[in-house]
Design a protein around this motif. Structure first.
Motif, PDB file in Angstrom:
ATOM      1  N   ALA A   1       1.999  20.796 -21.325  1.00  0.00           N
ATOM      2  CA  ALA A   1       1.102  21.038 -22.458  1.00  0.00           C
ATOM      3  C   ALA A   1       0.819  22.528 -22.615  1.00  0.00           C
ATOM      4  N   GLU A   2       0.635  23.201 -21.468  1.00  0.00           N
ATOM      5  CA  GLU A   2       0.404  24.652 -21.541  1.00  0.00           C
ATOM      6  C   GLU A   2       1.613  25.356 -22.138  1.00  0.00           C
TER       7      GLU A   2
ATOM      8  N   MET B   1       1.970   1.822  -3.438  1.00  0.00           N
ATOM      9  CA  MET B   1       0.883   2.291  -4.297  1.00  0.00           C
ATOM     10  C   MET B   1       0.549   3.758  -4.014  1.00  0.00           C
ATOM     11  N   SER B   2       0.654   4.156  -2.730  1.00  0.00           N
ATOM     12  CA  SER B   2       0.377   5.558  -2.399  1.00  0.00           C
ATOM     13  C   SER B   2       1.383   6.468  -3.079  1.00  0.00           C
TER      14      SER B   2
ATOM     15  N   LEU C   1       2.248  17.285 -16.541  1.00  0.00           N
ATOM     16  CA  LEU C   1       1.846  17.116 -17.940  1.00  0.00           C
ATOM     17  C   LEU C   1       1.013  18.315 -18.404  1.00  0.00           C
ATOM     18  N   ASN C   2       0.098  18.747 -17.479  1.00  0.00           N
ATOM     19  CA  ASN C   2      -0.716  19.929 -17.775  1.00  0.00           C
ATOM     20  C   ASN C   2       0.169  21.129 -18.061  1.00  0.00           C
TER      21      ASN C   2
ATOM     22  N   LEU D   1       0.527   6.691  -6.601  1.00  0.00           N
ATOM     23  CA  LEU D   1      -0.623   7.568  -6.852  1.00  0.00           C
ATOM     24  C   LEU D   1      -0.185   9.037  -6.839  1.00  0.00           C
TER      25      LEU D   1
ATOM     26  N   CYS E   1       1.765   9.786  -9.845  1.00  0.00           N
ATOM     27  CA  CYS E   1       0.908   9.890 -11.033  1.00  0.00           C
ATOM     28  C   CYS E   1       0.237  11.254 -11.097  1.00  0.00           C
ATOM     29  N   LEU E   2      -0.330  11.646  -9.919  1.00  0.00           N
ATOM     30  CA  LEU E   2      -1.048  12.923  -9.905  1.00  0.00           C
ATOM     31  C   LEU E   2      -0.088  14.081 -10.166  1.00  0.00           C
TER      32      LEU E   2
ATOM     33  N   VAL F   1       3.831  24.081 -24.147  1.00  0.00           N
ATOM     34  CA  VAL F   1       3.922  23.765 -25.580  1.00  0.00           C
ATOM     35  C   VAL F   1       2.984  24.683 -26.367  1.00  0.00           C
ATOM     36  N   ASN F   2       1.757  24.846 -25.834  1.00  0.00           N
ATOM     37  CA  ASN F   2       0.802  25.727 -26.519  1.00  0.00           C
ATOM     38  C   ASN F   2       1.334  27.153 -26.573  1.00  0.00           C
TER      39      ASN F   2
ATOM     40  N   CYS G   1       0.761  14.099 -13.761  1.00  0.00           N
ATOM     41  CA  CYS G   1      -0.289  14.639 -14.622  1.00  0.00           C
ATOM     42  C   CYS G   1      -0.374  16.149 -14.502  1.00  0.00           C
TER      43      CYS G   1
ATOM     44  N   PRO H   1       0.819  -1.215   0.000  1.00  0.00           N
ATOM     45  CA  PRO H   1       0.000   0.000   0.000  1.00  0.00           C
ATOM     46  C   PRO H   1       0.853   1.265   0.000  1.00  0.00           C
TER      47      PRO H   1
END
Lengths: 317, 201
Positions: free
Chosen positions: A29-30, A11-12, A25-26, A15, A18-19, A32-33, A22, A8
């Motif tokens: 992406a911003e 996995m925490s 990643l946001n 998690l 991952c968050l 890159v734009n 992401c 556990p």
């Protein structure tokens, strides 16, 4: 037990990673734009490149007086050069613009290569003659090409003059001027400067003047060695595609080599911006041999050569 | 073990949800300012716009994908065209309409772009004269001003010299100083090659 406890926790951590990933990643992406928005101005339209080249040319013709059309002779010279450059530019439309195929001398990014493939000239190539004994030629973004009287006088025949025109056309077609500027200065400078210049609605202002002066200084300092090799390569292929003798590029480089020896040009200063001329000559000779470059069938007959040299002498000798 | 699987499923759902909310990089929209001015690959039916002016010998619709092909029509700066085929290397097959007549031919790839160019009032007038409508709000600010803010008289003097130089070139290329004809220009260039024996047998 240890395993049950650790999974556990693992996995925490996963998690959270991952968050966080992401979220990152946001942000990426911003960014890159945002970068793509910046490139909007960086990817200049042909008309914008033309106006930029016009501004740079204004600095050039203020430093060197251009030959004005005041009699039949000067008119014939300007007409001759412009018809020659227009002919070469059209005849060489299918000559490769790929950095890799042109000898891998320059390191173009994917975007830069796309820009070169799609480069168009708003008003075509416009050639002018600078009234100077100096041996010099300048090609600006947007299609302006300036050749000094000293350099024209150095040419022995039409094919050699065509070699000069083809080499300088290569700098325009391969976007060397803007590529140097982009590398030397931050994209943001050109973005903000051009934004003010083109989109403020107030016409050409101080920023445009500064930009043109900076670009012309880059030009007076010369292109980098890789770009010179690449221009020799494209120019030699263009000569062959236009029916001229590709060997004329070698002959012209040898004349420049002799000129450098005769006039005792400071080798340090010269080499600072240009590759050793002997290496350029060898590279062109190797290219002609490897690609088996030659003019079109019939363009090297005595009659054809005589016709070219006759009009060359009528214009310049 | 079941708790672990549930935990893993939540992780996966969170990952997918977060990634789905990331801004996507859309395909370049067509005909809008604020996008790349060109795109290397076209699809049949894509609208494109002429990016060169009549002083350029490229402002011509050609009969074949060949640099010396017969010109079929003159192209105006900003003129809309429709892509028909892009599988011929440097050339794109296009359809356009001039004075109400539809015509198909070839243009060099770089001659057109996906962005409708900003037009000056004169260019807009020229385009409308030939029966085309320019994009709304697409009038360019005056680029041909003179630098005044930094007192750069040198640049102004140079630009004035260039005005004369360009008018001379247009005239020497066989057209009017202010209204050059790309078909005449191209014919002059070709004649230069022929007279010098450069087009071969």
């Amino acid at each position: 037990m240890k395993i049950k406890v650790r999974k556990p926790r693992f996995m925490s951590v996963l998690l959270v990673a991952c968050l966080a990933g992401c979220s990152l990643l946001n942000k990426v992406a911003e960014s890159v734009n945002a970068l793509e928005e910046m490139k909007v101005v960086d990817n200049l339209e042909p008309s914008e490149q033309y106006y930029l080249g016009r501004g740079v040319s204004a600095v050039i013709v203020d430093r060197y007086k251009p030959i004005e059309i005041k009699d039949q002779r000067s008119e014939r010279q300007i007409q001759y050069l412009n018809e020659m450059s227009g002919f070469i530019e059209i005849a060489a439309k299918d000559v490769t613009r790929s950095a890799r195929k042109l000898g891998d001398y320059t390191d173009r990014s994917f975007d830069e290569q796309e820009r070169v493939y799609n480069l168009a000239l708003y008003k075509g190539i416009q050639v002018g003659v600078l009234d100077s004994d100096e041996v010099a030629a300048y090609a600006t973004p947007g299609g302006f090409l300036w050749i000094s009287r000293g350099l024209i006088n150095m040419c022995n025949n039409e094919d050699e003059l065509a070699a000069v025109v083809a080499h300088e056309t290569a700098h325009i077609i391969l976007d060397h001027g803007m590529a140097n500027y982009r590398r030397a200065h931050k994209q943001s400078i050109i973005t903000s400067t051009l934004s003010e210049t083109w989109f403020s609605g107030s016409g050409v202002g101080a920023n445009f003047g500064r930009l043109c002066v900076t670009l012309s200084e880059d030009l007076f300092n010369g292109y980098n060695p890789g770009q010179e090799f690449e221009a020799d390569n494209w120019g030699t292929r263009a000569l062959a595609a236009s029916g001229y003798a590709p060997d004329a590029m070698v002959a012209m480089l040898k004349r420049i080599e002799q000129h450098e020896k005769d006039h005792k040009v400071d080798p340090e200063a010269y080499l600072a911006h240009h590759p050793p001329i002997g290496e350029r000559i060898k590279a062109v000779q190797d290219l002609i041999k490897q690609e088996n470059l030659k003019g079109n069938t019939g363009t090297m007959t005595p009659d054809a050569i005589q016709a070219r040299n006759k009009r060359f002498e009528a214009a310049f000798k | 073990m079941a708790r672990l699987s549930l935990f893993g499923a939540i992780c996966l759902a969170a990952l997918l949800s977060a990634c789905a909310s990331a801004p996507s990089r859309d395909v370049q929209p067509l005909q809008t300012t604020g996008t790349l001015p060109y795109r290397h690959y076209w699809r049949e039916g894509d609208p494109v716009f002429v990016r060169v002016q009549a002083s350029s010998a490229d402002a011509l619709l050609l009969a074949e994908p060949d640099p010396w092909a017969e010109p079929l029509a003159l192209l105006e700066y900003g003129q809309p065209l429709t892509v028909l085929d892009e599988s011929h290397g440097n050339y794109i097959s296009v359809r356009t309409r001039g004075l109400g007549v539809e015509i198909e031919g070839w243009v060099m790839r770089g001659t057109v772009g996906i962005r409708a160019p900003l037009l000056s009032e004169l260019e807009q007038h020229e385009l409308e004269r030939t029966g085309f409508e320019s994009a709304p709000d697409a009038t360019a600010p005056p680029v041909e001003g003179r630098p005044t803010e930094d007192g750069s008289n040198d640049l102004a003097r140079g630009l004035a010299r260039l005005d004369e130089h360009e008018a001379d070139l247009n005239r020497l290329r066989g057209g009017d100083a202010l209204n050059p004809d790309p078909a005449i220009t191209r014919a002059r260039f070709r004649a230069f090659g022929e007279q010098g024996g450069l087009l071969g047998d």
